[in-house]
Structures are given as structure tokens and as C-alpha cells.
Write a protein that holds these residues in place. Structure first.
Motif, short mmCIF file in Angstrom:
data_model
loop_
_atom_site.label_atom_id
_atom_site.label_comp_id
_atom_site.label_asym_id
_atom_site.label_seq_id
_atom_site.Cartn_x
_atom_site.Cartn_y
_atom_site.Cartn_z
N ILE A 205 155.74 60.48 35.62
CA ILE A 205 155.34 61.55 36.54
C ILE A 205 155.94 61.23 37.91
O ILE A 205 155.47 60.33 38.60
CB ILE A 205 153.82 61.68 36.65
CG1 ILE A 205 153.19 61.90 35.27
CG2 ILE A 205 153.45 62.83 37.59
CD1 ILE A 205 151.67 61.96 35.27
N ARG A 207 156.50 62.09 41.80
CA ARG A 207 155.87 62.89 42.86
C ARG A 207 156.57 62.54 44.16
O ARG A 207 156.37 61.47 44.72
CB ARG A 207 154.37 62.59 42.96
CG ARG A 207 153.70 63.39 44.07
CD ARG A 207 152.20 63.28 44.04
NE ARG A 207 151.60 64.00 45.15
CZ ARG A 207 150.30 64.17 45.32
NH1 ARG A 207 149.45 63.69 44.42
NH2 ARG A 207 149.83 64.84 46.35
N GLN A 217 164.30 63.25 36.21
CA GLN A 217 164.53 64.19 35.12
C GLN A 217 165.89 63.98 34.46
O GLN A 217 166.04 64.19 33.26
CB GLN A 217 164.40 65.63 35.63
CG GLN A 217 162.97 66.00 36.01
CD GLN A 217 162.84 67.40 36.53
OE1 GLN A 217 163.74 67.92 37.18
NE2 GLN A 217 161.71 68.04 36.29
N LEU A 225 156.77 64.71 33.39
CA LEU A 225 155.95 65.83 33.88
C LEU A 225 156.46 66.15 35.28
O LEU A 225 156.23 65.37 36.21
CB LEU A 225 154.48 65.45 33.89
CG LEU A 225 153.49 66.56 34.23
CD1 LEU A 225 153.56 67.67 33.19
CD2 LEU A 225 152.07 66.02 34.30
N HIS A 227 157.42 67.66 38.99
CA HIS A 227 156.83 68.21 40.21
C HIS A 227 157.98 68.48 41.15
O HIS A 227 158.47 67.57 41.82
CB HIS A 227 155.83 67.22 40.83
CG HIS A 227 155.37 67.62 42.20
ND1 HIS A 227 154.14 68.20 42.42
CD2 HIS A 227 155.95 67.54 43.42
CE1 HIS A 227 154.00 68.44 43.73
NE2 HIS A 227 155.09 68.05 44.34
N HIS A 343 156.17 76.92 42.44
CA HIS A 343 154.99 76.16 42.87
C HIS A 343 153.81 77.10 43.14
O HIS A 343 152.95 77.28 42.28
CB HIS A 343 155.35 75.35 44.12
CG HIS A 343 154.36 74.32 44.53
ND1 HIS A 343 153.11 74.62 45.01
CD2 HIS A 343 154.45 72.96 44.55
CE1 HIS A 343 152.46 73.49 45.30
NE2 HIS A 343 153.26 72.48 45.02
N SER A 390 152.27 70.34 38.97
CA SER A 390 153.34 70.42 37.99
C SER A 390 153.97 71.80 38.02
O SER A 390 153.29 72.82 37.92
CB SER A 390 152.80 70.14 36.58
OG SER A 390 153.79 70.42 35.61
N THR A 391 155.30 71.82 38.15
CA THR A 391 156.04 73.07 38.05
C THR A 391 156.72 73.18 36.69
O THR A 391 157.56 74.06 36.48
CB THR A 391 157.08 73.18 39.18
OG1 THR A 391 157.89 72.00 39.20
CG2 THR A 391 156.40 73.32 40.52
N SER A 392 156.36 72.28 35.78
CA SER A 392 156.86 72.37 34.40
C SER A 392 156.16 73.51 33.69
O SER A 392 155.09 73.96 34.09
CB SER A 392 156.59 71.07 33.64
OG SER A 392 157.27 69.98 34.22
N ARG A 397 150.51 72.50 33.86
CA ARG A 397 151.09 73.31 34.92
C ARG A 397 150.08 73.43 36.05
O ARG A 397 148.89 73.56 35.81
CB ARG A 397 151.45 74.69 34.36
CG ARG A 397 152.52 75.42 35.15
CD ARG A 397 152.91 76.68 34.44
NE ARG A 397 154.01 77.33 35.15
CZ ARG A 397 154.34 78.60 35.03
NH1 ARG A 397 153.65 79.36 34.20
NH2 ARG A 397 155.35 79.11 35.70
N VAL A 400 147.52 68.67 38.54
CA VAL A 400 147.36 67.78 37.39
C VAL A 400 146.18 66.86 37.66
O VAL A 400 146.28 65.91 38.44
CB VAL A 400 148.65 66.98 37.12
CG1 VAL A 400 148.45 66.02 35.95
CG2 VAL A 400 149.80 67.93 36.82
N GLN A 404 144.25 67.39 32.51
CA GLN A 404 145.65 67.65 32.23
C GLN A 404 146.39 66.38 31.80
O GLN A 404 147.55 66.45 31.38
CB GLN A 404 146.33 68.25 33.45
CG GLN A 404 145.90 69.68 33.77
CD GLN A 404 144.48 69.76 34.31
OE1 GLN A 404 144.04 68.90 35.07
NE2 GLN A 404 143.75 70.80 33.93
#
Length: 420
Positions: A205, A207, A217, A225, A227, A343, A390-392, A397, A400, A404
Motif C-alpha cells: 500500500i 501512500r 505500481q 492497493l 492511492h 479521488h 484508494s483510487t483503485s 475503494r 481504507v 477494507q
């Protein structure tokens, strides 16, 4: 293998060993650990403030912007809020072992879907030390192990907060390895985490800023996950109440400009812009906000500077706001689809039909009607805190929280059935 890589691998193995203990720990034990951690945060407030002062001094020496220093800075009130958030997480319903669905097949098989922890979560974040406590608390509430890597800018503060979280674990008889904080600023530690540490990390994750998330990513070998940046919009519809619009826009931009839920672009309907935009601009400028707008907005408010294409895609995290006059709701939605990060977006209007159309058409993680985008926060949603927004579109989403951070398994109960 380098020394950093070996150190991180050992952390991963200890985290995996602790994961089974945390998964099997009764809810009341994890609750006790969280309450003890909240008490330790309050008791250690002076030590945390001293560590934070060291971080701030280094940040200023290194030329960090005041917006980022605001994210970094702690105060007695902020530490109390961090402790309160941990205590609030302790009071949340336990998310584990819940049956989210159950049915019986014609052959008599009883099938249930039951929530379970994900396992070991590696959380990489930058300049906000409160994430140390939020992430640790939410992982513990959800039966997960936290492997935390903060930015070097907040390392001293995070270490001091981490000590309080470990004190809570130990007070409840849980392993300290359930919440680990990487104590080196060496960036090779991030690279090691991205490999998954030989299968010991279940989920990453990130952030932080756009570059951090993009790197994670692109390079991660385990699920991520995401963001992304908070490129949030507030759209003032033609049927907006002027007083409400002023309050919401001013709060959405200026309450705290450094948070990801701060509005970065104001869209306003042409039908109300001539009457309302000067009022909004005056309030924003009086609060210290600089405005950058399109030709139509500048024609109405000459003090607005000219915007360029980059302003529509910039997360300022500063008292700067992009402004555009739009023809109607459809053009506002088109702008958000083109430039937004998925977002949080808000509409201000007294027209319920227009609001419904906006809420349906905009596919961001959070959509709002007549509320400030600064409510995009797990605490404000009643989650007790959050690891991020989360913008996934997969798994989780929006904010989180503990719920979640769970997965599920299927529990099948039979009476001797065999498959033909």
C-alpha cells in the motif's frame, strides 16, 4: 545479497511468523492491545514532540515546503487526536469472522463467505507520521501484520510513535513483530519491499506523492492497493445556494491545503458565475488563496491569474486553486473525467435532480453533494482512521479502514456429499 536486502528479508520472515499469531488472536486481545497503544501514545507525547521537532528542523534545513512541513508537524492536540483515533479503532466492530453471505445448494451443501485477514501488509508512506499509528492500528484491528516504511523526513517522529504501538502489543501479550517500522532511510529498503521479500508480503500500500505510487505500481511483484494524487473538484451548479457555496468552497480549499481531500479545481456554472464567482474569489483571496483561471473566469474577476493546461492536472497541496467556468453539468462532468484522479468530487446545488445526475455520472472513489471534499477521510467516515484513500477499482475503494483490509474464504459444510 546486500546488507539492506538481507535485513528486509529477515523483517519479512519475522512478519510472516507473527501473522499467524495475530490472525488467531481473539478480538478482545487485539482490542486490549489497541487501548494500551492509545494510552502509550498519550504517555509518550513529550518524547514524540521532541522527535518531531528534530524532523522539522531537518526538513527546514533541506528546504522542504511549508505545505509539506504542515503534513509533518505534530502538536499536543494532533498527538491527542492520533491517540483518540487508535482508541476509536479499538472500539470498532471486529471485521474478522463475519459471514458476508450464506446459502444452501440443492445438494444440501451449506456455503458461507467469511471475512479473513489479508496477512502481511507493507505500507510505504512519506511525510505524515500519524500514518504510523493509523496503519498499525487498522492492521491490528483487521488481524494483519504491518510492515511500515516511512519517508526519511518523518523517521524520528515515526520511530517514537512506533515505540508506543509496540508497547500496546506487548501489554496484550502479542508479538512486537506484528508492527515493524523500517528504521533505515536507505531507499534500497523500498526496492526490497517491492520484491515481496520472498513471498512474505501479501499486499503493498503506497501512500504519498505521484512519483512514489507510480514507482510502486510499476515495480512491485506483489498486489498493490493504489492511492493516486488527490486532484479533487468542487462544482458549483447554477442552482447552488450562494452562502452554502461560499462556505463549502472556502472549507474545501483552505481548511488544510496539504491534505489529499483538498479541492484543487473549482468549476462553476456560467449561469451563476457572474453573480457568484466574484464573491467566491473575494473570500478565497481574503483567506490567502491564489487563483488561476480560464479566460471566462478572468473576465469576471481580473485578479485571477491565467491558468495553463498544467493547472488542470496539478495537485497543488498549497493555497492555490484552479478555476473554470463551465456551460453546464455535462461539461463539468467531462472536465472531471478528463483531468481528475478518481479521488473525490463534490457538487453544490439545491437541485436534487442535478445532484443525482452528477453523483451517478462521476465515477470517482468518493462523490459528494453539498459537502466539503475535506470530508474525504476515514475518520470522518466513521472508520476510526485510514491507511489512505484508494483510487483503485479492485478490492477496496475510497477510505481504507479495517474492514477494507480483509479478504475472505469460503466455508463449506456438508453431510457426506460426493460429486457425481
Amino acid at each position: 545479497m546486500t546488507a539492506i536486502a538481507d535485513q528486509m528479508l529477515q523483517r519479512g520472515r519475522r512478519a510472516r511468523a507473527a501473522a499467524e499469531t495475530i490472525r488467531m488472536a481473539p478480538p478482545e486481545v487485539r482490542t486490549r492491545a489497541l487501548h494500551a497503544a492509545a494510552a502509550a501514545l498519550r504517555a509518550r507525547s513529550d518524547a514524540i514532540l521532541a522527535a518531531n521537532a528534530e524532523d522539522i528542523a531537518r526538513a527546514r534545513d533541506n528546504g522542504l515546503s511549508e505545505a509539506l512541513i504542515d503534513r509533518l508537524a505534530l502538536s499536543p492536540a494532533r498527538i491527542a487526536a492520533i491517540a483518540d483515533a487508535v482508541a476509536e479503532v479499538a472500539g470498532l466492530p471486529d471485521p474478522l469472522g463475519r459471514e458476508t453471505a450464506r446459502w444452501t445448494r440443492p445438494n444440501g451443501l451449506d456455503i458461507a463467505r467469511v471475512s479473513t485477514p489479508i496477512g502481511v501488509l507493507a505500507i510505504i508512506y512519506e511525510s505524515r507520521p500519524n500514518v504510523t499509528a493509523d496503519a498499525a492500528a487498522l492492521c491490528l484491528r483487521s488481524g494483519n501484520v504491518a510492515l511500515l516504511r516511512c519517508g526519511s523526513v518523518c523517521l524520528s517522529s515515526s520511530l517514537a510513535i512506533h515505540a508506543a504501538m509496540v508497547e500496546g502489543l506487548q501489554a496484550a501479550g502479542l508479538p512486537a513483530d506484528a508492527v515493524q517500522l523500517v528504521d533505515t532511510p536507505d531507499r534500497a529498503a523500498v526496492g526490497a519491499l517491492l520484491t515481496g521479500l520472498e513471498g512474505t508480503v501479501d499486499l503493498l500500500i503506497p501512500r504519498g506523492g505521484k512519483s512514489l505510487v507510480a514507482r510502486v505500481q510499476a515495480e512491485a511483484r506483489v498486489p498493490v492497493l493504489g492511492h493516486l494524487e488527490g486532484l479533487c473538484h468542487t462544482y458549483v451548479h447554477a442552482a447552488a445556494d450562494p452562502g452554502m457555496a461560499e462556505r463549502i468552497v472556502l472549507n474545501a480549499k483552505m481548511r488544510r491545503v496539504s491534505v489529499c481531500g483538498a479541492t484543487e479545481t473549482l468549476l462553476i456554472d456560467r449561469a451563476c458565475a457572474s453573480a457568484l464567482l466574484p464573491r467566491l474569489a473575494s473570500a478565497l483571496e481574503a483567506a490567502g488563496c491564489s487563483l488561476r483561471g480560464d479566460a471566462d473566469s478572468r473576465a469576471l474577476v481580473p485578479s485571477i491569474a491565467a491558468a495553463n493546461e498544467g493547472d488542470w492536472t496539478t495537485e497543488y497541496l498549497a493555497p492555490v486553486l484552479a478555476v473554470r467556468v463551465v456551460d453546464d453539468l455535462d461539461q463539468a462532468v467531462d472536465h472531471i473525467r478528463r483531468y481528475g484522479s478518481g479521488h473525490t468530487e463534490a457538487i453544490v446545488t439545491e437541485d436534487a435532480q442535478a445532484a443525482a445526475a452528477f453523483l451517478n455520472a462521476v465515477d470517482s472513489a468518493i462523490v459528494m453533494w453539498n459537502a466539503s471534499t475535506q470530508f474525504a477521510d476515514g475518520g470522518e467516515f466513521g472508520f476510526g482512521g485510514e491507511i489512505g484513500i484508494s483510487t483503485s477499482r479492485l478490492h477496496a475503494r475510497g477510505p481504507v479502514g479495517a474492514e477494507q483490509l480483509t479478504s475472505y474464504k469460503y466455508v463449506v459444510r456438508g453431510t457426506g456429499q460426493t460429486r457425481p
